[in-house]
Scaffold this motif. Structure first.
Motif, PDB file in Angstrom:
ATOM      1  N   PRO A 226       0.835  -1.196   0.000  1.00 35.31           N
ATOM      2  CA  PRO A 226       0.000   0.000   0.000  1.00 35.31           C
ATOM      3  C   PRO A 226       0.873   1.251   0.000  1.00 35.31           C
ATOM      4  O   PRO A 226       1.993   1.232   0.513  1.00 35.31           O
ATOM      5  N   ARG A 227       0.388   2.327  -0.568  1.00 38.67           N
ATOM      6  CA  ARG A 227       1.148   3.587  -0.516  1.00 38.67           C
ATOM      7  C   ARG A 227       1.014   4.149   0.883  1.00 38.67           C
ATOM      8  O   ARG A 227      -0.040   4.031   1.500  1.00 38.67           O
ATOM      9  N   PRO A 228       2.066   4.786   1.391  1.00 39.03           N
ATOM     10  CA  PRO A 228       1.946   5.421   2.702  1.00 39.03           C
ATOM     11  C   PRO A 228       0.848   6.490   2.665  1.00 39.03           C
ATOM     12  O   PRO A 228       0.606   7.097   1.612  1.00 39.03           O
ATOM     13  N   ALA A 229       0.166   6.699   3.797  1.00 35.11           N
ATOM     14  CA  ALA A 229      -0.945   7.654   3.844  1.00 35.11           C
ATOM     15  C   ALA A 229      -0.471   9.043   3.425  1.00 35.11           C
ATOM     16  O   ALA A 229       0.653   9.444   3.721  1.00 35.11           O
ATOM     17  N   GLY A 230      -1.319   9.760   2.742  1.00 33.67           N
ATOM     18  CA  GLY A 230      -0.968  11.101   2.257  1.00 33.67           C
ATOM     19  C   GLY A 230      -1.478  12.196   3.176  1.00 33.67           C
ATOM     20  O   GLY A 230      -1.961  11.929   4.279  1.00 33.67           O
ATOM     21  N   ARG A 232      -3.770  16.002   3.434  1.00 34.86           N
ATOM     22  CA  ARG A 232      -4.758  16.862   2.771  1.00 34.86           C
ATOM     23  C   ARG A 232      -4.305  18.305   2.931  1.00 34.86           C
ATOM     24  O   ARG A 232      -3.885  18.706   4.017  1.00 34.86           O
TER      25      ARG A 232
ATOM     26  N   GLU B 289      -7.445   7.921  -1.410  1.00 29.31           N
ATOM     27  CA  GLU B 289      -6.806   6.847  -0.641  1.00 29.31           C
ATOM     28  C   GLU B 289      -5.383   6.556  -1.131  1.00 29.31           C
ATOM     29  O   GLU B 289      -4.579   5.992  -0.396  1.00 29.31           O
ATOM     30  N   VAL B 290      -5.100   6.913  -2.360  1.00 28.18           N
ATOM     31  CA  VAL B 290      -3.740   6.657  -2.860  1.00 28.18           C
ATOM     32  C   VAL B 290      -2.943   7.952  -3.028  1.00 28.18           C
ATOM     33  O   VAL B 290      -1.745   7.912  -3.317  1.00 28.18           O
ATOM     34  N   ASP B 292      -0.801  11.195  -2.367  1.00 27.39           N
ATOM     35  CA  ASP B 292       0.164  11.682  -1.374  1.00 27.39           C
ATOM     36  C   ASP B 292      -0.255  13.066  -0.898  1.00 27.39           C
ATOM     37  O   ASP B 292      -0.010  13.439   0.238  1.00 27.39           O
TER      38      ASP B 292
END
Ligand SMILES: Cc1cc2nc3c(=O)[nH]c(=O)nc-3n(C[C@H](O)[C@H](O)[C@H](O)COP(=O)(O)OP(=O)(O)OC[C@H]3O[C@@H](n4cnc5c(N)ncnc54)[C@H](O)[C@@H]3O)c2cc1C
Lengths: 249, 313
Positions: A226-230, A232, B289-290, B292
């Motif tokens: 999974p990609r690391p959380a981004g 906002r 969710e994906v 960055d």
């Protein structure tokens, strides 16, 4: 002319899949199954070619378990005339599928084979080209437009990386379908009823004359990293700052 | 010891960047020799291929332009060449995807498509189910036939000096297929598959005029423009801009999605992007969710503001 269309039973495109924790594959129990979307487009195209008066029979074929009858019935309800299920309870890899189809082409003598360009489960994008190679027929992959040109020729526009390519092919031929070829029709209840009385023949893969076929060995299946959380951001100014921080602006 | 043949992709004059990237993958397979085959009417792509580091020989097979892209014509030539090799590789572009399975069938080989990593002589990793699972596959005995997801690898650099050998195969090529035309989308902008920055628009971009705005911003950033299937289906942009499971797989350093919901068929095409940015009015859109960096906002406000911010830089 007879058209043969191959359809594969796959996990529905809307299902969010889960990889089994023991690495043996993906969870398919109780998951919604459908006709591979590209194959549905192939069925639709075959029916349209018949409706335009260029074909007199549409035969749909699937290779797999008994459950594939469901997808064949759906294709019959769309308007295919006849169905054939080649039963096989193990994993049907592209080369094996191509050889089974080659054997059926030998028996059924279609002038045109239509297939989806890719199955959305293994994403291999191989079977149509393999079949064309085995038969020594022309091939046109990724079709977004098919014109039966007469005099035993067909014109196909293909979606390629550079744009659109148009080929002229002699029949018989194999064509693989892309997303923008057509929009498959909705099936109405009366057609589902009618499809129940259309012929669906079954035979065993072992009964087809197929030569020794090498298979890929799937060693393990894992969930992708999974990609690391981004983060906002709240404004364009913050976005610009965040981009600079990441070193991409 | 392994002998690898990589089929080059080119546009008649220039080697496609996918070739140097696929070479990087090929070089990771233990080998004794690695040759590149170039089919075409001009030697220029062969000369470029010969400069790639790690290449032993470049085999140039002269073919008229109108046959050089046809799988049915290339197939017998590749099959003939493959007799000297243990591995036949090709970039998994629309060119390679069209050609290689036909070759595999002729060689009675089980093909491995779209490999993203090398795990040994005949063991590779690839995605299935639109990127929802990653499998390790082992090719059976016989010639290994595999296509390479070029954007999963960095390009091999130039600086080598292999020889270009002209090979005359003297085979009768099929006449049942004729190229009527290739409608290339010509553009001065960076190429979507190799650009380091990509701005992509979806259904939310609303139409051609929305894409005009996106192009203006892209030009300021030196970025390529891409699209979701919905934007292509709606006719906002041509098909060759589509990114995803069944279209182009990209890996730019920066990818910004405007008005794209983030269906996994789309996400499958951007997995290897460096930084993913999403601009969408729906805070629950799966693209976040994906992402960055996520910005919940109207793209029609964000695009001019970004242009402004870049102008002030
Ligand atoms: C077999 C198959 C293969 C497929 N292959 C691909 C593929 O290769 N590539 C691909 O992309 N898709 C593919 N799809 C389609 C995919 O499932 C989605 O339907 C598609 O990606 C949706 O495109 P979209 O995000 O642009 O549209 P939508 O899902 O409609 O999303 C539009 C988004 O725009 C946002 N929005 C609207 N207005 C604004 C505004 N003013 N400002 C900001 N945001 C706004 C909305 O909130 C929404 O999230 C495939 C589907 C199938 C069945």
């Amino acid at each position: 002319m007879k058209i043969l269309v191959a359809v594969k039973r796959v996990v529905d495109y809307n299902v969010q899949l889960h990889v089994k924790s023991d690495g043996s594959g993906v969870e398919t129990d109780g998951v919604k199954m459908s006709i591979n979307p590209f194959d549905e487009i192939a069925v639709e195209e075959a029916i349209r070619i018949k409706e335009a008066g260029h074909a007199d029979e549409v035969l749909v074929v699937s290779i797999g378990s008994d459950a594939c009858q469901e997808q064949l019935r759906a294709a019959l309800a769309m308007g295919a005339d006849r169905a054939l299920l080649v039963k096989c309870d193990r994993d049907v890899q592209p080369l094996l599928a191509a050889k089974a189809l080659q054997a059926l082409v030998g028996q059924e003598r279609p002038q045109l084979v239509l297939m989806g360009k890719q199955a959305i489960d293994d994403d291999a994008c191989q079977t149509p080209q393999m079949l064309a190679g085995l038969l020594d027929w022309p091939q046109a992959t990724f079709a977004s437009r098919i014109v039966i040109a007469g005099a035993g020729k067909v014109e196909v526009t293909r979606e390629v990386d550079a744009g659109l390519e148009t080929l002229s092919l002699d029949l018989p031929t194999v064509i693989s379908t892309d997303l923008r070829l057509n929009e498959p029709r909705y099936i109405k209840i009366p057609q589902i009823m009618k499809a129940k009385s259309k012929p669906l023949q079954m035979l065993d893969l072992a009964d087809l004359p197929i030569t020794e076929t090498p298979l890929l060995n799937i060693v393990t299946t894992s969930a992708p990293e999974p990609r690391p959380a981004g983060v906002r951001v709240g404004s364009v100014a913050e976005l610009v700052d965040a981009l600079k921080e990441k070193g991409v602006l | 010891m392994n002998r690898i043949l990589l089929i080059a992709e080119h546009n008649g004059q220039n080697l496609d960047p996918a070739t140097a990237k696929s070479l990087t993958c090929a070089l990771q397979i233990p080998h004794q020799t690695l040759d590149i085959a170039v089919f075409g009417s001009s030697r220029a792509p062969a000369e470029s291929a010969a400069k790639l580091v790690g290449v032993n020989r470049v085999l140039f097979v002269e073919l008229p332009e109108n046959q050089a892209g046809l799988a049915v014509c290339l197939c017998p030539l590749v099959v003939e060449l493959s007799a000297d090799y243990t591995h036949v590789l090709v970039p998994a572009t629309s060119f390679g995807r069209d050609l290689l399975p036909r070759v595999a069938a002729k060689l009675n080989a089980a093909q491995v498509s779209d490999i993203v990593a090398v795990d040994g002589d005949r063991c590779f990793k690839r995605y299935v189910y639109a990127g929802n699972a990653l499998i390790t596959v082992q090719a059976p005995a016989g010639t290994v036939v595999a296509s390479v997801r070029a954007n999963a690898f960095k390009p091999t650099s130039a600086g080598g000096q292999a020889v270009v050998e002209t090979v005359d195969l003297n085979l009768e090529l099929p006449r049942h297929t004729r190229l009527l035309g290739l409608n290339r989308s010509v553009s001065e902008r960076p190429d979507l598959q190799s650009a380091s920055r990509v701005l992509a628009g979806g259904r939310g971009v609303g139409g051609k005029s929305g894409f005009d705005d996106l192009y203006r911003l892209a030009d300021k950033l030196g970025a390529a423009v891409g699209a979701s299937r919905a934007a292509v289906d709606a006719g906002f942009v041509p098909n060759d801009l589509q990114i995803g499971q069944t279209s182009k797989i990209i890996a730019p350093d920066l990818y910004i999605a405007f008005g794209i919901s983030g269906a996994f068929q789309h996400l499958a095409g951007i997995k290897d992007a460096g930084v993913i940015v999403a601009v969408n009015t729906d805070p629950n859109a799966p693209i976040f969710e994906v992402a960055d960096i996520g910005l919940v906002a109207d793209l029609f406000e964000v695009i001019p503001q970004l242009e402004q911010a870049l102008a002030n830089k």
